[in-house]
Design a protein around this motif. Structure first.
Motif: not given
Lengths: 458, 942
Positions: A17, A19, A107-109, A111-112, A115
């Motif tokens: 992952i 960013r 993975f969703v969290i 990403y959060e 961010d």
């Protein structure tokens, strides 16, 4: 100024992952990272900072993952490494363990969080307790539209939320001192002298630190190269509201300031505080005042480079008869007060990697060969002060000698001595003031343990 | 159920299926589909084809879904710029959402969409968010300005966002302040000239207050920003240091290092006699030591920085040797750095300990580390003379181990020890020779051959030893071949009788059978030397060698100073200036430590230095091409022609050939002759008619002060550009003579001698009136002050700018060129007071086109003070009038080449701190006006 992008890679270097924070470094540059790392490792020039063309990679490794930050600029390197470690800490608090699987599963969290942790290369909120207030694992909770920025995020007190309530208000204080020790097997010709006229020499003579002994050039079998105490004070806070806390220690500088220099005191050489402590106040009058975060945290750490008589002293004879056997004799001596007891003592003694058929004899405790680590571990559950124990070990060696040379790993010692601090530090008081005026109880516990405790072998 | 399920779909037609799901009516299904899209994106699949469908999901009240859509947008907007426009409306709407989390999310994401078309639509929402009531939104918006600036700098400036950002520095919320500072620093870094971070004592105070309140990261932004500020004097520096030192107790290593950076930089301004200076030194050591208990990567950064700090201020850590002892489980990069610092800290007091440690390390197994440890022993020997003997015996012990690479390293360093202490340790040569056969690395072989050649007379079988190398001559590396050639020639010169054959053999091998030009050339030189003049050959080949210097790997002082300004950053880890590794000119501003100033001189802040070069900006070095170089190289660097100073100052006003041919263009011919009819300047019109008498009634009774204003010395030639020679200087004029006050500092490691100076032709014929006298050789780290008298009889050539002076300085090392700007007032002569009638006539005579108007602001002086100040710099007040409450001064001055400059100075009183002076200058050579104005400003403001 800081990172352009942050990547989490698996052990083979494949991005799990990532960013992109600034967009000035092509994300494909990360493909160069692993080959570069391997190449540098082969050259023996591996460093935490690698560069490929104009791209710089700053990386750390956590279990089987690489966390890599890229940049093109003259970034603040210490900020980037601190940030990467902080990121690991946050992920660990969220997922218990940070590994390939936990990244995929969340993975969703992730990403959060990425961010929220950093914006355009600037680290933002990295306190996991606060993050958990508005980034939760249950996405559903947010649908109610209730989610708001907790005021804590931007408060001057960014580490504690308002409105915390406990039935019973308590604070648990753990004073933990780790002893780091490095001992050379050779007695030194000129023995290390305390610097003449230095503060340290003077300290040895004062009656205050009777526990701190002069340089421990005691055993014929070695000399202390480095001995330091790293202490931490950890708090477990169960307090309602926004309490103001003040911690009193028998700090030498404070005592001198207030004219109590006759009392027992400890000179803390370097003190580091959690961000909740008002640093300028400490700088002014040595007051440790703060509004604590809720729950567990490390309030402060300190360091003393005072020479301490090694708490557990080891004498060892390791005789290697090439092509036939290794004979090991280890003597351990508890050099602390008779009333105290060291618990869970583990002495690890290195043996050659091609040794076989171990045999042991111990006067107390048990010895175990750990072939995967090439050590013998001698465990003693309870080791009272003043006692002396002995272990003998015998190994066979193959008649054909190995090609590659082996290093000489040191003997390591682990132990824990409760109800005791080497430095003599004491919590004198903990004042707790909250506007509701409740009474709160502080509980203090002292413990001394081994830190990086190494005795080199000859 | 975990998210990992989203990764599992890999069927064909997946995109098609996802499309259908994204357009589903069911919220839950939609969300699942977006998650699948993001999962595909994460594993690197191209899902950009779904752009319109995903964007359609953007309008949702589900925050989690919104975040995912935003994430998708950030990734693919660039590849789908036309469709990205579809998102604008939602952004604008979200920026007004009642939930601050959504407002912040929108403004944060907006800035990450690097599509030009979109950016302009984002200005309005951004403007609102910068003024949002919620600090969380404001802090996010502050960062967004930096993002937008990166995409379209012009737009950000036009929209006035920079000013809003500056206002946020005074925000009530510390997080907002910190992010505003970070954003401004980021913008300033990519636009070094913008002067965005206009730091002054007030804004510094705000930052220092915010420092106590914001998060650890915010503290770093603020500290890094503070490090760019130059306090005006030592008092200010100290007060900032006092407020920064508490940060040394922060648990975050990065905060500590940034604080160390500020302190190390500002310490430069503190006097060493100050009590506070000593206190600060003491405070720095413990936190630096504690950094070594951080994680290994942070330890590494800390060690690289400590390496710099130890070179800059060795006193800080001199007692902390032990903490750098290597631990068994340290990573190799930490071990190597610790070793390096140990050597730097080695001194007579601790050498025994250090040596024992190094010996321990030399018997480890990691080859690289062992090699470095052995080298370190040699460096100790060279650094601490008293320990040399002990080091040599340690090295001999190590040679006895017969471990191949240990032996080779030991021999290489012993060669250096021989160079440093000649004729002291030759007794060990026998031991070294025993190991001849085991040497297989070129460096070690070359070192051994050098030793044999150098001490050939003491080694009985030197010829045999060298001959043994000769057999495989062509297989050796160049290094060994060259060394062997020299060694055999040395041997021959020492023992000519038995080695004639050997020398012939090596010479023919080197000259006839080799393809290597270096080797051939060296061979031929020796051959000719030996055949023409053996005595000369002996003098050349066996000449006494200069001793090697103490520490060979010190960082060059100017680079070190620059790196100190970059503590904690990549530059400090690489030990290279950012310009060496950061792409392009962006973000590359040379930083230098602030100069030491005492508070008494506080008014003479470096900003007002008149030389025209702002502090920190290096003067240009003369380009090295074109006929200019020819000019300079042809200059005779011996004593220059001396002439009577100021001999030509008597040229009359109005003479055409004022400056000789070179300045013809400067003085326009036609303007010169015919004065136009309306000669009286507008500003002078009224008073002249009515009050001529009182205009000229003034008797100039102003006391003469001694000497004109002298600017503080500025660095003209940085040591980096001149092989260690640093020149700073200034110009003075005192009772009619001009001089150039120079300060030469030797920052190299060798002695400098044979100084000479020469000027290139310049606008006013400035030339040295005496040779540059440096009486004693300049040893390393020594500084001399020299006053070099100048005259104005040199050759004249018009320069651009007019007051540019190109200088060549020679020493035993090289010739260096630099250029500097001299303040024009050093050329104002003592007899520059014009007769009143003459003044009026001339003022009329000079055409109006030649009149130049200037303003001098912030000069709180009255007419008396102004004229007395100016008079001391040879600007003479001829008349004074008061018109409508304004003081008018009429002044004249004359340059060394006879050019007259006439001035009318109007002083507008009012608020004393806002006085504005209006200056009108008239001169036949209008080119000089600008520089005269600068001189006025300089004199008046100092």
């Amino acid at each position: 100024m800081s990172a352009s992008a942050v990547f989490i890679l698996d052990v083979k270097g494949k991005p799990l992952i990532s960013r992109n924070y600034k967009g000035d470094v092509p994300m494909s540059e990360i493909d160069h990272f692993m080959p570069l790392l391997v190449q540098r490792e082969e050259e023996g020039a591996l460093a935490p900072l690698l560069s490929y063309g104009k791209v710089h990679f700053l990386w750390i490794k956590h279990s089987n993952l690489y966390l890599v930050a890229t940049t093109l600029k003259n970034a603040n390197a210490s900020l980037v490494y601190s940030f990467l470690y902080k990121t690991v800490e946050v992920f660990c608090e969220y997922f218990k363990e940070l590994e390939e699987e936990s990244i995929r599963d969340n993975f969703v969290i992730v990403y959060e969080l990425l961010d929220e942790l950093m914006d355009f290369g600037f680290p933002q909120t990295t306190d996991s307790k606060i993050l958990q207030e508005y980034i939760t694992q249950q996405g559903n909770k947010l649908e109610t539209g209730k989610s708001r920025v907790p005021p804590t995020v931007t408060n001057a007190v960014s580490w504690r939320s308002e409105g915390i309530k406990y039935k019973k208000n308590e604070v648990f204080i753990d004073v933990i001192e780790s002893v780091n020790l490095l001992v050379s097997p050779h007695a030194r010709t000129p023995p290390p002298q305390p610097r003449p006229g230095s503060r340290r020499a003077a300290r040895c003579m004062s009656p205050v630190t009777s526990r701190v002994h002069p340089p421990a050039q005691v055993n014929a079998n070695g000399s202390v190269l480095l001995s330091e105490i790293v202490g931490t004070i950890k708090l477990k806070v169960f307090l309602s509201g926004m309490p103001e806390l003040r911690l009193g220690l028998n700090d030498r500088v404070l005592f001198e300031l207030t004219g109590r220099s006759k009392n027992k005191s400890v000179e803390l050489e370097d003190v580091k505080f959690h961000q909740c402590v008002r640093l300028s106040r400490f700088d002014n009058d040595r007051t440790i005042s703060f509004i604590p975060p809720d729950g567990d945290f490390e309030l402060m750490s300190y360091r003393l480079s005072t020479q301490v008589k090694p708490l557990i002293w080891i004498e060892s004879v390791i005789e290697k008869f090439s092509h036939s056997r290794v004979e090991i004799m280890v003597k351990a001596k508890g050099q602390f007060k008779k009333q105290s007891v060291a618990n869970g003592v583990e002495i690890s003694v290195p043996v050659p990697s091609d040794a076989d058929s171990p045999r042991f004899k111990t006067s107390v405790g048990s010895a175990k060969y750990m072939p995967e680590k090439n050590v013998v571990i001698w465990s003693i559950k309870s080791f009272p002060g003043g006692k002396e124990y002995l272990m003998r070990a015998h190994f066979g060696l193959p008649s054909v000698e190995k090609e590659e040379e082996e290093g000489r790993p040191p003997i390591g010692v682990k132990f824990e001595i409760p109800y005791f601090t080497v430095s003599g530090i004491q919590v004198r008081y903990m004042k707790i003031i909250e506007k509701s005026g409740y009474q709160a109880l502080p509980w203090v516990r002292y413990i001394t343990q081994s830190g990086d405790y190494q005795l080199r072998t000859s | 159920m975990t998210d990992s399920k989203y990764f599992t779909t890999t069927k064909k037609g997946e995109i098609f299926e996802l499309k259908a799901e994204l357009n589903s009516d069911k919220k839950e299904k939609k969300k699942e589909a977006v998650k699948k899209v993001i999962a595909s994106m994460t594993v690197g699949k191209d899902v950009s084809a779904l752009f319109p469908d995903v964007v359609n999901c953007m309008q949702t009240d589900n925050l989690e879904l919104k975040k995912l859509v935003y994430l998708y947008l950030m990734n693919y907007a660039k590849s789908q710029p036309d469709m990205a426009i579809m998102a604008v409306n939602t952004f604008v709407k979200d920026c007004e959402d009642p939930n601050p989390l959504i407002r912040a999310l929108a403004v944060r994401t907006m800035g990450c969409i690097r599509v030009d078309k979109i950016t302009e639509y984002l200005c309005e929402p951004l403007r609102k968010c910068l003024k949002d009531e919620d600090p969380y939104v404001r802090k996010t918006a502050a960062v967004c300005v930096a993002k937008l600036h990166d995409i379209n700098a012009q737009l950000v400036e036009d929209q006035g966002f920079l000013d809003t950002l500056k206002d946020l520095i005074s925000d009530s919320n510390p997080m907002v302040v910190a992010n505003a500072v970070a954003a401004l620093s980021e913008i300033a870094e990519s636009h070094p000239s913008s002067n965005l971070l206009d730091l002054n004592p007030q804004s510094i105070n705000k930052l220092l207050t915010a420092l106590n309140e914001c998060t650890e990261w915010g503290q770093i932004f603020i500290l890094d920003c503070l490090a760019n500020y130059t306090p005006k004097d030592d008092r200010e520096a100290q007060s900032i240091c006092e407020r920064v030192t508490p940060r040394l107790s922060h648990a975050n290593s990065a905060v500590v290092l940034s604080a160390v950076k500020v302190l190390m930089k500002f310490m430069e301004m503190l006097s060493k006699d100050l009590d506070y200076y000593g206190t600060l030194l003491k405070k720095l050591a413990p936190p630096l030591v504690t950094l070594l208990s951080a994680e290994p990567e942070l330890q590494y950064v800390a060690l690289r920085n400590i390496n710099l700090i130890v070179q800059k201020r060795p006193e800080i850590l001199k007692h902390e040797m032990k903490v750098f002892f290597v631990k068994y489980n340290d990573p190799i990069y930490v071990k190597l750095e610790k070793l390096d610092i140990m050597i730097r800290l080695a001194s007579q007091a601790n050498i025994a300990q250090v040596l024992a440690e190094l010996k321990e390390y030399a018997t480890e197994v990691d080859v690289d580390f062992v090699r470095k440890a052995v080298r370190a022993i040699g460096r100790c020997a060279i650094k601490v003379e008293q320990s040399a003997e002990r080091c040599v015996s340690t090295l001999l012990d190590l040679i006895q181990t017969k471990v191949n690479y240990v032996v080779q390293e030991a021999i290489v360093v012993i060669k250096d020890i021989f160079r440093k202490y000649p004729n002291k340790y030759e007794s060990v040569i026998a031991t070294l020779c025993e190991n001849l056969d085991s040497l297989d690395e070129p460096e070690a072989r070359a070192a051994m051959i050098w030793i044999v050649g150098e001490y050939a007379e003491r080694i009985d079988n030197a010829d045999e030893l060298l001959e043994s190398f000769l057999e495989g001559f062509h297989d050796e590396s160049t290094q060994v071949q060259l060394q062997l050639l020299t060694a055999i020639v040395k041997l021959f010169l020492k023992k000519p009788t038995e080695t004639q054959e050997l020398v012939q053999q090596v010479l023919s091998l080197a000259t006839q059978d080799s393809d290597n030009p270096d080797l051939r050339d060296r061979g031929y030189i020796y051959w000719r030397l030996l055949s023409t003049d053996p005595v000369a050959a002996k003098e050349v080949v066996l000449a006494e060698k200069p001793l090697i210097s103490e520490e060979t790997d010190l960082i060059e002082p100017t680079l070190l100073d620059e790196l100190i300004c970059y503590i904690g950053t990549l530059a400090s880890v690489y030990h290279k200036p950012p310009s060496a590794f950061v792409e392009g000119g962006r973000g590359v501003v040379h930083k230098s430590l602030p100069p030491r100033t005492a508070s008494s001189e506080s008014t003479e802040s470096p900003e007002t230095a008149p030389a025209g070069a702002p502090p920190g900006e290096q003067p240009d070095v003369i380009p090295t091409q074109g006929d200019l170089l020819g000019d300079l190289l042809n200059l005779d660097l011996g004593p220059p022609v001396s002439g009577p100073p100021l001999a030509t100052t008597s040229v009359q006003m109005g003479a055409v050939d004022l400056l000789g041919g070179g300045l013809d263009s400067l003085i326009g011919g036609p303007n010169f002759v015919a004065p136009p009819a309306a000669a009286v300047p507008a500003s002078l019109g009224a008073p002249i008619g009515s009050g001529l008498s009182d205009l000229f009634d003034l008797t100039s009774g102003v006391g003469t002060l001694s000497g004109s204003y002298v600017a503080p010395k500025a660095v003209w030639l940085p040591a980096m550009k001149a092989k260690g020679l640093e020149i700073s200087g200034t110009f003075t004029r005192q009772v009619g003579s001009i001089s150039m006050d120079l300060q030469l500092t030797n920052k190299a490691l060798q002695v400098m001698t044979d100084f000479a100076i020469q000027f290139n032709r310049n606008s006013f014929g400035l030339a040295p009136a005496a040779p540059l006298q440096v009486h004693a050789p300049l040893s390393p780290n020594q500084t001399v002050e020299i006053s070099l008298p100048l005259n104005t009889v040199g050759s004249v050539m018009k320069m651009e700018p007019l007051n540019n002076l190109q200088v060549a300085v020679k020493n035993n090392i090289d010739v260096f060129y630099f250029s500097t700007l001299y303040p024009l007032h050093i050329l104002f002569v003592e007899d520059g007071k014009m007769d009143r009638q003459m003044f009026l006539a001339t003022w009329k005579d000079i055409p109006n086109e030649n009149e130049a108007q200037f303003q001098i602001r912030d000069c709180p002086l009255n007419a008396e003070a102004v004229s007395s100040k100016l008079q001391s710099s040879n600007i003479f007040t001829i008349a004074k009038r008061n018109v409508e409450g304004q003081d008018m001064l009429y002044q004249s001055l004359k340059l060394t080449n006879g050019i007259w400059v006439l001035a009318e100075l109007r002083i507008q009183p009012g608020n004393p701190s806002f006085t504005v002076l209006q200056l009108s200058l008239k001169c036949r050579a209008p080119e000089v006006s600008q520089h005269v104005y600068q001189a006025y400003e300089t004199i008046l403001k100092n």
